[in-house]
Design an enzyme around this catalytic site. Structure first.
Site, PDB file in Angstrom:
ATOM      1  N   CYS A 168      -6.504   2.126   5.024  1.00  0.00           N
ATOM      2  CA  CYS A 168      -5.094   1.927   5.395  1.00  0.00           C
ATOM      3  C   CYS A 168      -4.146   2.709   4.495  1.00  0.00           C
ATOM      4  O   CYS A 168      -2.989   2.940   4.858  1.00  0.00           O
ATOM      5  CB  CYS A 168      -4.756   0.440   5.351  1.00  0.00           C
ATOM      6  SG  CYS A 168      -5.887  -0.544   6.325  1.00  0.00           S
TER       7      CYS A 168
ATOM      8  N   HIS B 143       2.557  -0.270   5.235  1.00  0.00           N
ATOM      9  CA  HIS B 143       1.397  -0.403   6.110  1.00  0.00           C
ATOM     10  C   HIS B 143       1.525  -1.740   6.831  1.00  0.00           C
ATOM     11  O   HIS B 143       1.822  -2.764   6.215  1.00  0.00           O
ATOM     12  CB  HIS B 143       0.113  -0.351   5.282  1.00  0.00           C
ATOM     13  CG  HIS B 143      -1.079  -0.822   6.032  1.00  0.00           C
ATOM     14  ND1 HIS B 143      -1.383  -0.346   7.291  1.00  0.00           N
ATOM     15  CD2 HIS B 143      -2.023  -1.760   5.747  1.00  0.00           C
ATOM     16  CE1 HIS B 143      -2.467  -0.960   7.726  1.00  0.00           C
ATOM     17  NE2 HIS B 143      -2.871  -1.820   6.811  1.00  0.00           N
TER      18      HIS B 143
ATOM     19  N   ASN C 240      -2.621  -3.953  13.398  1.00  0.00           N
ATOM     20  CA  ASN C 240      -2.929  -3.150  12.214  1.00  0.00           C
ATOM     21  C   ASN C 240      -3.697  -1.908  12.670  1.00  0.00           C
ATOM     22  O   ASN C 240      -4.828  -2.017  13.134  1.00  0.00           O
ATOM     23  CB  ASN C 240      -3.768  -4.010  11.256  1.00  0.00           C
ATOM     24  CG  ASN C 240      -4.175  -3.264   9.993  1.00  0.00           C
ATOM     25  OD1 ASN C 240      -4.111  -2.032   9.932  1.00  0.00           O
ATOM     26  ND2 ASN C 240      -4.613  -4.011   8.996  1.00  0.00           N
TER      27      ASN C 240
END
Ligand code: ACO
Length: 330
Positions: free
Chosen positions: A116, A257, A287
């Protein structure tokens, strides 16, 4: 000729699959509920790649959009860096697949695997190539198809993930007040098993047994990841402001993020960031790992919430464990 001192973002693009998977869709095959997912994560729906879409094909579309935004062609690019943990194949790199699809013949291309944090890692690496005068224009693409690595029998992880891609074109500028002003990268491999895919690599090559045991899917220690993400997001917000002598007033938008809206809001509250200065779109995309920051930047720009002159703080954390932050002036 004077050497460029900064890497400025001159093009931005994104791509998401058309297929939408809502929380209600999960209720049909998993012991979960829209209420649980929304309350715990802030996610309402996510995009899912079709069978004929891959990390590379989504990344190529995002790259083309970023190039069009910069009014450039693939031939104007001198380096391609792709951030992904869901590559098209173990080899070659997804960057080479995208280079081929773009027709960017002979342009060097490589992948960065920082999960990520991948977009911020790639931005930082690209910035160094530009700041040293090695390349003038670099294409950074963050692209993921997490749905292809998600175990749809594991309610603790599969509801979190979505697919998407984002890309930026960086160009050297002598304007020291613009572009990538600061970046910080960190990793702690001691937490490698917080989020990992156990099989399919050299530690545990693919076999009937590994496939039968569903070991090619993402395994996650949700609670531990939650604690790590809260701690690192707070640390990154503090570090970026301190190192760049910035206050909350100087930042136009924090683009974090998209890990979990609770994590994002609690970290932002600690530094008294008003809600409108923290961009959240996890509700519609879930996500998307490395892709989440450029996807959020694209939406923020489309909505007129950021634009030329905006100062952005990018903060990310993910598998590895990795965490990274950056200050960018558009
Ligand atoms: N639906 C319903 N119940 C669920 C679900 C679900 N989808 N998932 C887990 N549960 C249950 C658990 O089984 C558990 O039940 P039990 O109490 O009967 O044992 C209960 O909910 C609580 O489970 P926890 O895991 O403790 O729930 P928590 O409040 O920690 O929320 C979550 C879980 C949302 C995964 C949270 O820990 C989180 O967001 N962690 C961050 C993980 C993440 O975002 N990872 C992404 C990849 S890495 C990255 O981007 C940094």
């Amino acid at each position: 000729m004077p050497r460029p001192l900064r890497a400025a973002i001159i093009g931005l693009g994104a791509a998401v699959p058309e297929k939408v998977l809502t929380n209600a869709d999960f209720e049909k095959f998993l012991d979960t509920s829209d209420e649980w997912i929304t309350q715990r994560t802030g996610i309402r729906e996510r995009r899912i790649a079709s069978e004929d879409q891959s990390t590379g094909t989504l990344g190529t579309i995002a790259a083309k959009n970023a190039l069009a935004d910069a009014k450039l062609t693939p031939q104007d690019i001198e380096l391609i860096i792709v951030a992904t943990v869901t590559p098209d194949m173990t080899m070659p790199s997804t960057a080479c697949c995208i280079q081929n699809d773009l027709g960017a013949k002979d342009v060097p291309a490589f992948d960065i695997g920082a999960a990520c944090s991948g977009f911020v890692y790639a931005l930082s690496v690209a910035g160094k190539f530009i700041e040293t005068g090695t390349y003038k224009r670099v294409l950074v693409i963050a692209t993921e198809t997490l749905s292809k690595f998600s175990d749809y029998t594991d309610r603790g992880s599969c509801v979190l993930f979505g697919d998407g891609a984002g890309a930026v074109v960086l160009e050297g500028t002598e304007d020291t007040d613009r572009g990538l002003l600061y970046s910080v990268l960190h990793a702690d491999g001691n937490g490698w098993d917080f989020i990992h895919v156990p099989a399919g690599g050299s530690r545990s090559p693919a076999s009937l047994e590994t496939v039968g045991n569903r070991e090619h899917y993402i395994k996650m220690r949700g609670r531990d990841v939650y604690k790590f993400a809260v701690e690192k997001m707070q640390w990154l917000l503090g570090d970026c402001m301190e190192k760049c002598s910035l206050t909350v007033d100087d930042i136009d938008m924090v683009v974090p993020h998209q890990v979990n809206s609770r994590i994002i809001q609690s970290a932002a509250r600690k530094f008294n960031f008003p809600q409108e200065k923290v961009f959240v779109n996890i509700d519609i995309y879930g996500n998307t790992s490395a892709a989440s920051i450029p996807l959020a930047m694209q939406q923020a720009r489309d909505e007129g919430r950021i634009g030329p002159g905006s100062t952005l703080m990018l903060v990310a954390f993910g598998a590895g464990l990795t965490w990274a932050g950056a200050i960018v002036k558009l």
